[in-house]
Enzyme design. Structure first.
Site, PDB file in Angstrom:
ATOM      1  NE  ARG A  35      31.696  42.491  40.026  1.00 35.22           N
ATOM      2  CZ  ARG A  35      32.613  42.355  40.227  1.00 35.22           C
ATOM      3  NH1 ARG A  35      32.601  41.502  38.764  1.00 35.22           N
ATOM      4  NH2 ARG A  35      33.099  42.029  41.171  1.00 35.22           N
ATOM      5  CE  LYS A 196      42.810  28.954  49.684  1.00 33.17           C
ATOM      6  NZ  LYS A 196      42.399  29.203  47.643  1.00 33.17           N
ATOM      7  N   GLY A 349      33.177  39.772  47.374  1.00 35.45           N
ATOM      8  CA  GLY A 349      31.759  38.829  46.832  1.00 35.45           C
ATOM      9  C   GLY A 349      31.117  38.377  48.359  1.00 35.45           C
ATOM     10  N   GLY A 372      38.899  41.258  44.123  1.00 35.59           N
ATOM     11  CA  GLY A 372      40.593  41.395  43.746  1.00 35.59           C
ATOM     12  C   GLY A 372      41.277  42.812  44.516  1.00 35.59           C
TER      13      GLY A 372
HETATM   14  C1  3PG Z   1      35.904  40.333  39.221  1.00 32.63           C
HETATM   15  O1  3PG Z   1      34.641  40.468  39.782  1.00 32.63           O
HETATM   16  O2  3PG Z   1      36.349  40.318  40.255  1.00 32.63           O
HETATM   17  C2  3PG Z   1      36.223  41.149  38.334  1.00 32.63           C
HETATM   18  O3  3PG Z   1      35.923  41.390  37.767  1.00 32.63           O
HETATM   19  C3  3PG Z   1      38.067  40.403  37.921  1.00 32.63           C
HETATM   20  O4  3PG Z   1      37.662  39.643  36.987  1.00 32.63           O
HETATM   21  P1  3PG Z   1      39.133  38.661  36.787  1.00 32.63           P
HETATM   22  O5  3PG Z   1      39.162  38.741  38.930  1.00 32.63           O
HETATM   23  O6  3PG Z   1      38.931  37.656  36.228  1.00 32.63           O
HETATM   24  O7  3PG Z   1      40.636  40.037  36.339  1.00 32.63           O
HETATM   25 MG    MG Z   2      38.485  38.541  40.968  1.00 37.93          MG
END
Ligand code: 3PG
Ligand code: MG
Length: 399
Positions: A35, A196, A349, A372
């Protein structure tokens, strides 16, 4: 919206919202700096233009100030990557920070402390956002991975920044997503895996409106297998979603979307490397066993389905790939997608880890930095971070 390349940033004070939410080990060493590397083009461009560069990010989910969630290790890594001193500022707002900002020279780089040390960040607080923007000429959002959060540094700041634009990373994320889902070369194949089904259901429903083929793997496939009337032994399954799973399969049929589930699986007596395991068809899963991966026939089937693909979107592994004994399905899929003739776009991820493990990073068209955020795009949602930039642009058409 406006992009970094359209903005005059020469010797300006540029505030870049980045996502430096990187994994740290027990000794707070960065274990994966993907990142950080992903925003180097944006940072380097600003430095080429002699801008004064202020970087801001969150790290983890701290509840107030927490030394374990400090961004300080990131400033050291970034210094190495850009061959330049990155001054770490142990706060992100307030008079001390303001003084440091005012003393900046063209070409200076600052990294502010974790934005989430202030509750105002997650509350999208306008006063907090205004303080972040004090003395700032240009706001650049290059934090795609946090684009699904309407947080102050992503959203409210656009009310206070004189100029707002997307950085090169955010631009590429938007561009590749457009090429994969909004205007894809067809056939478009989506591969969705992971544990899930509940977390991916909305995405699956939306994908049926866009894709030509949908391939399902990972433990979430178990719910579909059970919905078809087969036994899944002691596998992870979501009994509350059996009807939704059935409905999804019939919607796929109605729409002419080819729907692929595993036809065979690796079952084990526990999710452990030394567990006893074997291949079985989905019709013959033993009562006391757990489905841990897709089997060889499924790999062949999924690969067949990929043969004519011109676009592939992938999120989620095919099995418990973090355990070596159950990693073959996921790694085989990495190789097959990597070698396909399609435009290949991957997010999430776990999938990213699998691609690195298989050593195929360079064969993918695009690997998203979002987890997300990527999933919310697959769900058909508009991200608040992108909307804020679009709204700013609408309001300032002539800027
Ligand atoms: C992530 O790693 O998904 C982003 O940096 C967002 O982080 P968060 O889910 O804690 O908002
Ligand atoms: Mg996240």
């Amino acid at each position: 919206m406006k992009y970094l390349q359209d903005v005059d940033i020469r010797e300006k004070t540029v505030f870049i919202r980045v996502d430096f939410n990187v994994p740290l080990d027990r000794n707070r060493n960065i274990t994966d700096d993907t990142r950080i590397r992903a925003v180097l083009p944006t940072i380097n461009h600003c430095l080429d233009e002699h801008a004064r560069v202020i970087l801001a990010s969150h790290l983890g989910r701290p509840k107030g100030p927490d030394p374990n969630k400090s961004l300080e290790p990131v400033s050291r890594r970034l210094s190495r990557l850009i061959h330049k001193t990155v001054e770490f500022v142990p706060d992100c707002i307030g008079p001390e920070v303001q003084k440091i900002k005012q003393k900046m020279q063209p070409g200076d780089v600052l990294l502010l402390e974790n934005l989430r040390f202030y509750p105002g960040e997650e509350k999208n607080d306008q006063d907090f956002a205004r303080q972040l923007m004090e003395g700032v000429d240009v706001y650049i959002n290059d934090a795609f991975a946090v684009g699904h959060r309407a947080h102050a540094s992503v959203h409210a700041v656009t009310l206070f920044a004189p100029i707002c634009a997307a950085g090169f990373l955010l631009r590429d994320e938007i561009l590749y997503f457009h090429k994969s889902m909004e205007d894809p070369a067809r056939p478009l194949v989506a591969i969705i895996g992971g544990a899930k089904i509940s977390s991916k259901l909305t995405a699956l429903i939306n994908l049926l409106k866009h894709v030509d083929k949908l391939i399902i793997g990972g433990a979430m496939a178990n719910t579909f297998i059970k919905a078809m009337g087969y036994q899944v032994g002691k596998s992870l399954v979501d009994d509350s979603l059996l009807d939704e799973a059935k409905e999804l399969m019939s919607t796929a049929l109605q729409k002419g979307v080819k729907f692929y589930l595993p036809v065979d699986v690796i079952v084990a007596d526990s999710l452990d490397n030394r567990a006893e395991n074997r291949v079985t068809t989905i019709q013959e899963v033993p009562a006391d066993w757990i489905i841990a991966d897709i089997g060889p026939a499924s790999i062949t089937l999924f690969n067949e389905a990929l043969q004519d693909a011109r676009t592939v979107v992938w999120n989620g592994p095919m099995g418990a790939f973090e355990i070596e004994a159950f990693s073959r399905g996921t790694l085989a899929m990495v190789h097959n997608v990597a070698n396909s003739f399609a435009l290949t776009i991957v997010g999430g991820g776990d999938t990213d880890v699998a691609i690195h493990k298989a050593g195929e990073v360079n064969k993918f068209s695009y690997i998203s930095t979002g987890g997300g955020a990527f999933l919310e795009l697959l769900e058909g949602k508009k991200l608040p971070g992108i909307l804020a930039l679009e709204e700013w642009h609408k309001k300032h058409q002539s800027a």
